[in-house]
Scaffold this motif. Structure first.
Motif, short mmCIF file in Angstrom:
data_model
loop_
_atom_site.label_atom_id
_atom_site.label_comp_id
_atom_site.label_asym_id
_atom_site.label_seq_id
_atom_site.Cartn_x
_atom_site.Cartn_y
_atom_site.Cartn_z
N ARG A 76 30.23 -55.63 68.60
CA ARG A 76 29.58 -56.93 68.76
C ARG A 76 29.23 -57.55 67.40
O ARG A 76 29.41 -58.75 67.18
N VAL A 77 28.72 -56.71 66.51
CA VAL A 77 28.33 -57.20 65.19
C VAL A 77 29.55 -57.69 64.41
O VAL A 77 29.53 -58.77 63.81
N PHE A 78 30.63 -56.90 64.41
CA PHE A 78 31.81 -57.29 63.64
C PHE A 78 32.40 -58.59 64.18
O PHE A 78 32.86 -59.44 63.41
N ALA A 79 32.40 -58.75 65.49
CA ALA A 79 32.92 -59.99 66.08
C ALA A 79 32.07 -61.18 65.64
O ALA A 79 32.59 -62.26 65.31
N ALA A 80 30.75 -60.99 65.63
CA ALA A 80 29.85 -62.06 65.20
C ALA A 80 30.02 -62.34 63.70
O ALA A 80 29.96 -63.50 63.27
N PHE A 81 30.22 -61.29 62.90
CA PHE A 81 30.45 -61.49 61.47
C PHE A 81 31.65 -62.40 61.24
O PHE A 81 31.62 -63.29 60.38
N GLU A 82 32.73 -62.17 61.97
CA GLU A 82 33.94 -62.97 61.80
C GLU A 82 33.67 -64.45 62.10
O GLU A 82 34.28 -65.33 61.51
N ARG A 83 32.74 -64.71 63.00
CA ARG A 83 32.42 -66.10 63.37
C ARG A 83 31.39 -66.72 62.44
O ARG A 83 31.46 -67.91 62.13
N GLU A 84 30.40 -65.93 62.02
CA GLU A 84 29.18 -66.52 61.45
C GLU A 84 28.81 -66.10 60.05
O GLU A 84 28.03 -66.80 59.38
N LEU A 85 29.27 -64.95 59.58
CA LEU A 85 28.69 -64.36 58.37
C LEU A 85 28.97 -65.19 57.11
O LEU A 85 30.09 -65.65 56.90
N GLU A 86 27.95 -65.32 56.28
CA GLU A 86 28.05 -66.00 54.99
C GLU A 86 27.45 -65.10 53.91
O GLU A 86 26.61 -64.25 54.20
N PRO A 87 27.86 -65.28 52.66
CA PRO A 87 27.18 -64.54 51.58
C PRO A 87 25.77 -65.10 51.40
O PRO A 87 25.51 -66.26 51.71
N VAL A 88 24.87 -64.28 50.91
CA VAL A 88 23.55 -64.78 50.54
C VAL A 88 23.73 -65.73 49.35
O VAL A 88 24.52 -65.46 48.44
N ALA A 89 23.04 -66.85 49.39
CA ALA A 89 23.16 -67.83 48.30
C ALA A 89 22.86 -67.17 46.96
O ALA A 89 21.81 -66.53 46.79
N GLY A 90 23.77 -67.31 46.02
CA GLY A 90 23.59 -66.75 44.69
C GLY A 90 24.15 -65.36 44.50
O GLY A 90 24.20 -64.86 43.36
N ALA A 91 24.60 -64.70 45.58
CA ALA A 91 25.08 -63.32 45.47
C ALA A 91 26.30 -63.21 44.57
O ALA A 91 26.37 -62.37 43.67
N ALA A 92 27.30 -64.06 44.82
CA ALA A 92 28.52 -63.98 44.02
C ALA A 92 28.23 -64.24 42.55
O ALA A 92 28.77 -63.57 41.66
N GLY A 93 27.36 -65.19 42.28
CA GLY A 93 27.04 -65.54 40.90
C GLY A 93 26.40 -64.41 40.13
O GLY A 93 26.75 -64.14 38.97
N VAL A 94 25.44 -63.70 40.77
CA VAL A 94 24.75 -62.63 40.04
C VAL A 94 25.68 -61.45 39.82
O VAL A 94 25.67 -60.84 38.74
N VAL A 95 26.52 -61.12 40.80
CA VAL A 95 27.46 -60.01 40.61
C VAL A 95 28.50 -60.37 39.55
O VAL A 95 28.85 -59.55 38.69
N GLU A 96 28.98 -61.61 39.56
CA GLU A 96 29.95 -62.06 38.57
C GLU A 96 29.37 -61.97 37.16
O GLU A 96 30.06 -61.55 36.21
N LYS A 97 28.09 -62.32 37.02
CA LYS A 97 27.46 -62.25 35.69
C LYS A 97 27.32 -60.81 35.23
O LYS A 97 27.55 -60.49 34.05
#
Length: 214
Positions: A76-97
């Motif tokens: 159920r969770v994986f199906a919902a992830f495919e529909r709805e999941l987003e990264p936390v705002a700023g996550a990609a930026g901090v990891v990239e830095k």
């Protein structure tokens, strides 16, 4: 950088999965005859490994959850992830830095390896996390609030605990980091600051994190 390793929790810190998974968990437990609200789920289970859900239900009711509970819930969770999941705002930026600055980092999550990878693929964070940077409570047996997972991640990454900092948004995760003798930065976007007592420092915006770590 004052730390040699940054250890990220995953759910609620890198991927915005806590609202999805706790909504579904509350609904499924209620469906099985264990009335649980979304708020109950956040309070009791946020940040915990699956075995803690089984343990708490049996402790409180004397009943065991079905043998296929984990499989049904994850489907159920994986199906919902495919529909709805987003990264936390700023996550990609901090990891990239961190990557650009050559600072070692990894993720240590109560979730399974499959759950972590599904979430990272959906949100595009998989480019920053290869297999050598992903650690799950399934790797150690005992999940948070035991320190085992964080200690295991540090050992595998070749860093002593006192040179690590953990980024966490759950009380159980903060407890685990403290027990591991690591500094811990408590992320308060979803969790009231008072529930993260024991954190070395609190912050509300992931975009602040890279500067806070320096």
């Amino acid at each position: 950088m004052r730390y040699d390793l940054v250890i990220f929790d995953n759910d609620g810190v890198l991927v915005d999965s806590e609202p999805i998974s706790n909504r579904l968990l509350a609904a499924y437990l209620t469906e099985l005859g264990h009335p649980t609200s979304y708020e109950d789920s956040l309070r009791d289970y946020m940040g915990s490994a699956m075995h803690r859900i089984h343990d708490l239900i049996q402790e409180r009711t004397g009943q065991k959850l079905p043998d296929d509970f984990d499989d049904v819930f994850h489907a159920r969770v994986f199906a919902a992830f495919e529909r709805e999941l987003e990264p936390v705002a700023g996550a990609a930026g901090v990891v990239e830095k961190l990557a650009a600055d050559g600072v070692p980092y990894c993720v240590a999550s109560s979730g399974s390896h499959e759950r972590i990878r599904v979430g990272h693929r959906k949100t595009g964070l998989d480019r920053w996390f290869d297999d050598g940077r992903i650690f799950s409570s399934r790797d150690v047996g005992r999940g948070k609030p035991a320190p085992d997972l964080f200690l295991y991640a540090a050992e595998r990454m070749g860093v002593t605990p006192e040179r690590c900092v953990v980024v966490e948004d759950s009380p159980l995760g903060v407890q685990a980091a403290v027990a591991a003798r690591m500094d811990v930065y408590g992320f308060t976007a979803m969790t009231p600051a008072g529930r993260l007592a024991g954190a070395t420092q609190l912050f509300r915006d992931l975009g602040e994190l890279a500067d806070l770590l320096v």
